[in-house]
Write an enzyme that holds these catalytic residues in place. Structure first.
Site, short mmCIF file in Angstrom:
data_model
loop_
_atom_site.label_atom_id
_atom_site.label_comp_id
_atom_site.label_asym_id
_atom_site.label_seq_id
_atom_site.Cartn_x
_atom_site.Cartn_y
_atom_site.Cartn_z
N PRO A 2 0.82 -1.21 0.00
CA PRO A 2 0.00 0.00 0.00
C PRO A 2 0.86 1.27 0.00
O PRO A 2 1.75 1.42 0.82
CB PRO A 2 -0.79 -0.09 1.30
CG PRO A 2 -0.34 -1.31 2.01
CD PRO A 2 0.88 -1.79 1.35
N GLU A 3 0.55 2.13 -0.95
CA GLU A 3 1.16 3.46 -1.00
C GLU A 3 0.08 4.44 -0.55
O GLU A 3 -0.99 4.02 -0.09
CB GLU A 3 1.66 3.74 -2.42
CG GLU A 3 2.60 2.65 -2.93
CD GLU A 3 3.12 2.88 -4.34
OE1 GLU A 3 3.30 4.04 -4.72
OE2 GLU A 3 3.34 1.89 -5.06
N ARG A 113 3.72 -11.51 4.98
CA ARG A 113 5.17 -11.32 5.09
C ARG A 113 5.61 -10.76 6.44
O ARG A 113 6.81 -10.61 6.68
CB ARG A 113 5.68 -10.44 3.95
CG ARG A 113 5.85 -11.25 2.68
CD ARG A 113 6.26 -10.38 1.51
NE ARG A 113 7.69 -10.10 1.49
CZ ARG A 113 8.28 -9.41 0.53
NH1 ARG A 113 7.57 -8.91 -0.47
NH2 ARG A 113 9.56 -9.20 0.57
N ARG A 156 21.86 16.52 -5.23
CA ARG A 156 21.66 15.06 -5.17
C ARG A 156 22.06 14.41 -6.49
O ARG A 156 21.59 14.82 -7.55
CB ARG A 156 20.19 14.74 -4.89
CG ARG A 156 19.72 15.16 -3.54
CD ARG A 156 20.14 14.15 -2.49
NE ARG A 156 20.69 14.81 -1.30
CZ ARG A 156 20.01 15.60 -0.52
NH1 ARG A 156 18.76 15.84 -0.76
NH2 ARG A 156 20.58 16.13 0.53
#
Length: 294
Positions: A2-3, A113, A156
Site C-alpha cells: 500500500p502506498e 510477510r 543530489r
DNA sequence: CGCGCAACCTGTCTGC
DNA sequence: TGCAGACAGGTTGCGC
C-alpha cells in the site's frame, strides 16, 4: 504494497466504522508487529480506549485514541485490514473488537510477510517527533511546492526515482506512483535528482499529484495483495500508464515500454518520452573510469 | 551526510 | 513434476 492512495482508501472506508467506537479487546498475535513492545504491553496500552479519529500521514494509518494516545500503523508490503472477514484469513497478526451502542465488530490485520507494524506514541510531542524523523511533505498539501522540491534535491546525484521513494522528502509515494508520476512528467527515472530543471520539477510535481489523485479515485491498485476492508480489489492497476507494462506500447508515443532497475526497484519507463541521462556526469567519475581503463 | 545494497519475511511464478 | 532462484506495493541499518 500500500502506498498513499491505498492507505487513504482504507482510511476513508474505515474511519466511519471506528470513530466513536471503543476498543474493548485487542489481540496481538505476532511479536514482530508490536516491536519493540511486547504484544501484551501494546495491547494493554490500547485496550479500553475510544477511537477519536482515524487519520493518515504518508503511508501510515494514524489512530488517535482517547487520553492523547496514538497508534501509528504501517501495512508495509502485504498488510491488509479486513472488517469482519468470513472466514478469518490465514495470517492474522492483530485483532480488534470495537463496541458502540449497537453492538460489537471485529477488525483484523492480515499480513503474510510480517513486515507490518504498530507503534505506540504517547502524547502529541512523541507523535510529532515520530513523523518529523520519518516523513517529509504530504504531496497533496498546498505546501508541496516546486521550491520545496528543488531545495530538497539540490546537489543530489542519486536517481530522481530514489528521491521520490525517500519518505523524508515526499511522504507516501512508492514504486507504482513514482513510475506513474515520472512518466506523466516525461522525466527518466535514472536522471540525477539534482540535475532536473525547474520546468521538470514543475511537471513532476503535477505528475505526482495527478497520479496519486487518480489512484485514490480508483480506490487503489490491487496487483496482488491489496484489498479493501471487505476484501474487494481496487481498480487502479487497470489504469496504469506505464507501471508493469513492459513490452506494451507507450500510450503517448507508441514506443515499447521497457523495464529496468532504478533505486533497486523494478522500474518501467518509455525511453522515447523519458530521455535517458547520458552516462553519468562528474569529473571524479570520469577520472575513475580513466584509471580503470588505463 | 549521500548513496547503494543487504536484510527483514513469506508466497508465487519462471525456467531448467 | 521438482526444485532453485528471482521477484514482490516498504523501510531500516550498515559499510564505503
Amino acid at each position: 504494497m500500500p502506498e498513499l492512495p491505498e492507505v487513504e482508501t482504507i482510511r476513508r472506508q474505515l474511519a466511519p466504522l471506528v470513530e466513536g467506537r471503543r476498543l474493548v479487546d485487542v489481540e496481538i498475535l505476532d511479536e514482530r508487529w508490536s516491536r519493540p513492545l511486547a504484544p501484551a504491553e501494546l495491547a494493554a496500552a490500547l485496550a479500553g480506549r475510544r477511537v477519536e479519529e482515524l487519520g493518515r500521514r504518508g503511508k501510515y494509518l494514524l489512530w488517535a485514541l482517547e487520553g492523547d494516545v496514538y497508534l501509528a500503523q504501517h501495512l508495509r508490503m502485504t498488510g491488509a485490514l479486513l472488517y469482519e472477514p468470513e472466514p478469518e484469513p490465514s495470517h492474522v497478526r492483530m485483532r480488534l473488537l470495537l463496541r458502540d451502542g449497537a453492538g460489537e465488530h471485529r477488525l483484523v490485520v492480515d499480513d503474510p510477510r510480517r513486515f507490518g507494524t504498530g507503534e505506540l506514541l504517547l502524547g502529541t510531542d512523541a507523535l510529532d517527533d515520530f513523523f518529523a524523523a520519518r516523513l517529509g511533505l504530504e504531496p497533496l498539501d498546498e505546501a508541496f511546492t516546486i521550491e520545496h522540491l528543488r531545495r530538497a534535491a539540490r546537489g543530489r546525484r542519486a536517481p530522481v526515482k530514489a528521491f521520490l521513494l525517500d519518505q523524508r522528502r515526499v511522504a507516501g509515494v512508492g514504486n507504482i506512483y513514482a513510475d506513474e508520476a515520472l512518466f506523466r512528467a516525461g522525466v527518466h527515472p535514472l536522471r540525477p535528482a539534482g540535475r532536473l530543471t525547474r520546468g521538470e520539477w514543475e511537471r513532476l510535481r503535477t505528475g505526482v499529484i495527478a497520479a496519486l489523485r487518480a489512484g485514490i479515485d480508483a480506490q487503489g491498485a490491487s496487483i496482488d495483495d491489496f484489498r479493501h476492508l471487505d476484501g474487494a480489489r481496487g481498480s487502479f492497476q487497470e489504469e496504469f500508464l506505464i507501471h508493469r507494462r513492459a513490452g506494451e506500447p507507450c500510450p503517448r508515443c507508441g514506443r515499447e515500454i521497457v523495464k529496468m532497475v532504478a533505486a533497486g526497484r523494478g522500474t518501467y519507463a518509455c525511453e522515447g518520452c523519458q530521455r535517458r541521462p547520458r552516462r553519468r556526469g562528474g569529473t571524479r567519475q570520469k577520472a575513475r573510469e580513466r584509471v580503470a581503463v588505463g
